[in-house]
Design a protein around this motif. Sequence first.
Motif, PDB file in Angstrom:
ATOM      1  N   THR A  92       0.842  -1.062  -0.005  1.00  0.00           N
ATOM      2  CA  THR A  92      -0.031  -0.034  -0.128  1.00  0.00           C
ATOM      3  C   THR A  92       0.852   1.205  -0.090  1.00  0.00           C
ATOM      4  OG1 THR A  92      -1.772  -1.283   1.187  1.00  0.00           O
ATOM      5  CG2 THR A  92      -1.822   1.180   1.257  1.00  0.00           C
ATOM      6  N   ASP A 132       2.376   1.818  -3.401  1.00  0.00           N
ATOM      7  CA  ASP A 132       1.406   2.268  -4.303  1.00  0.00           C
ATOM      8  C   ASP A 132       1.331   3.719  -4.325  1.00  0.00           C
ATOM      9  OD1 ASP A 132      -0.771   1.821  -6.396  1.00  0.00           O
ATOM     10  OD2 ASP A 132      -2.070   2.393  -4.661  1.00  0.00           O
ATOM     11  N   HIS A 134       0.455   5.300  -7.818  1.00  0.00           N
ATOM     12  CA  HIS A 134      -0.796   4.669  -8.040  1.00  0.00           C
ATOM     13  C   HIS A 134      -0.524   4.021  -9.750  1.00  0.00           C
ATOM     14  CE1 HIS A 134      -2.412   5.846  -4.438  1.00  0.00           C
ATOM     15  NE2 HIS A 134      -2.119   7.117  -4.747  1.00  0.00           N
ATOM     16  N   LEU A 164      -0.182  -2.904 -10.315  1.00  0.00           N
ATOM     17  CA  LEU A 164       0.993  -2.931  -9.044  1.00  0.00           C
ATOM     18  C   LEU A 164       1.059  -4.422  -8.843  1.00  0.00           C
ATOM     19  CD1 LEU A 164       2.435  -1.175  -7.050  1.00  0.00           C
ATOM     20  CD2 LEU A 164       0.563  -1.872  -5.377  1.00  0.00           C
ATOM     21  N   LEU A 176      -6.327  -1.552  -3.693  1.00  0.00           N
ATOM     22  CA  LEU A 176      -5.494  -2.137  -4.501  1.00  0.00           C
ATOM     23  C   LEU A 176      -5.928  -3.141  -5.411  1.00  0.00           C
ATOM     24  CD1 LEU A 176      -2.240  -2.613  -2.616  1.00  0.00           C
ATOM     25  CD2 LEU A 176      -2.702  -0.702  -4.107  1.00  0.00           C
ATOM     26  N   ARG A 200      -6.223  -3.236  -9.331  1.00  0.00           N
ATOM     27  CA  ARG A 200      -4.798  -3.064 -10.020  1.00  0.00           C
ATOM     28  C   ARG A 200      -3.941  -4.137  -9.450  1.00  0.00           C
ATOM     29  NH1 ARG A 200      -2.752   1.206  -8.305  1.00  0.00           N
ATOM     30  NH2 ARG A 200      -3.869   1.603  -6.505  1.00  0.00           N
ATOM     31  N   LEU A 201      -4.262  -4.931  -8.670  1.00  0.00           N
ATOM     32  CA  LEU A 201      -2.868  -5.778  -8.182  1.00  0.00           C
ATOM     33  C   LEU A 201      -2.861  -6.997  -8.984  1.00  0.00           C
ATOM     34  CD1 LEU A 201      -0.993  -6.171  -5.889  1.00  0.00           C
ATOM     35  CD2 LEU A 201      -2.808  -7.410  -4.445  1.00  0.00           C
ATOM     36  N   GLY A 213       6.502  -2.885  -8.465  1.00  0.00           N
ATOM     37  CA  GLY A 213       5.417  -3.006  -7.415  1.00  0.00           C
ATOM     38  C   GLY A 213       6.590  -3.756  -6.125  1.00  0.00           C
TER      39      GLY A 213
END
Length: 323
Positions: free
Chosen positions: A48, A51, A56, A60, A88, A91-92, A122
């Motif tokens: 986090t 990110d 952002h 990630l 997240l 997008r994770l 990431g």
Amino acid sequence: MWTTWRAAMERALYGRDGFYLRERPSRHFRTSVSASPAFAEAVLRVLTDLDVRLGHPPTLDLVDIGAGEGTLAAQILALTHEPPGHALAPRLRVTGVDLAPRPPGLPAEIAWRDSCPESVTGLIICNEWLDNVPLDVAEGTPQGPRIVLVNPATGEERLGPPPEPADLAWLERWWPLSPGRRAEIGRTRDEAWASVLRRLTRGRAVAVDYAHPVDNRPPCGTLCGYRDGTVVPPIPDGSCDITAHVALDSCAAAAPAGRTATHLTTQREALRALGLTGTRPPIELAHTAPREYLRALARAGEEAELIDPAGLGGFGWLCHDIG
């Protein structure tokens, strides 16, 4: 019959019917991941924070190298899907990396590979991976260091030739040997770590492992075996885990020059900075909310195990930031 420890470890751990291709690691030893979900929560806090620092990005990455049974990756993915949902989650991109086959029941959202992706933005985390990277063992003699050879069927050892020049140079810098002393030559771990950093485009790579510093190397080395939760003789026949502590300071020096910011600390300090303190709940809570008290007490015990300096908290954390 006689071979180097590096070749013997490679076959015993990762060869045909090797230990890690055949066994579930959780059957044999306890790790931070299996000790408590608090470890996954701490890793999610790192993600986090990354990110935010990375602005952002559209995707990630979380890449778990030496993922084993995929427990850490699955725990973090589950945390991002808990109501009301984590920022997240959309997008994770989660990837487990291991030579073992994909574990059954692993969530479909987790990719599974036998090598690190070519480009990562990431977090790359290597939890107890480097200690299983095969290496050679050397012993000091009056004539200089000699490679230790092993009989894979019995674990019996004898001295072989001198190390090659690159390994001699590593020993001179990172683990000088006097007669009768032993060393595990960490050059292969340095190269493995450097290869990970080359895949990191932007973000952080973290190696978590048993470690020792250059000014306090163990005189007889750390090579050992594990099976069924017990330390056993390190016989490299595929019947047990073969491991050795990591010279994380030499791994740190192997980072590409000018590309990284490096930090070397302990798991205790790292997890405390991420909010794990092991603090017991106030006893008054036992009277007003006994179930909540018991949950908090169990959580405090889990955190205390993760940061215990005589146990898991004594692990080394090597962090490299790129970009």
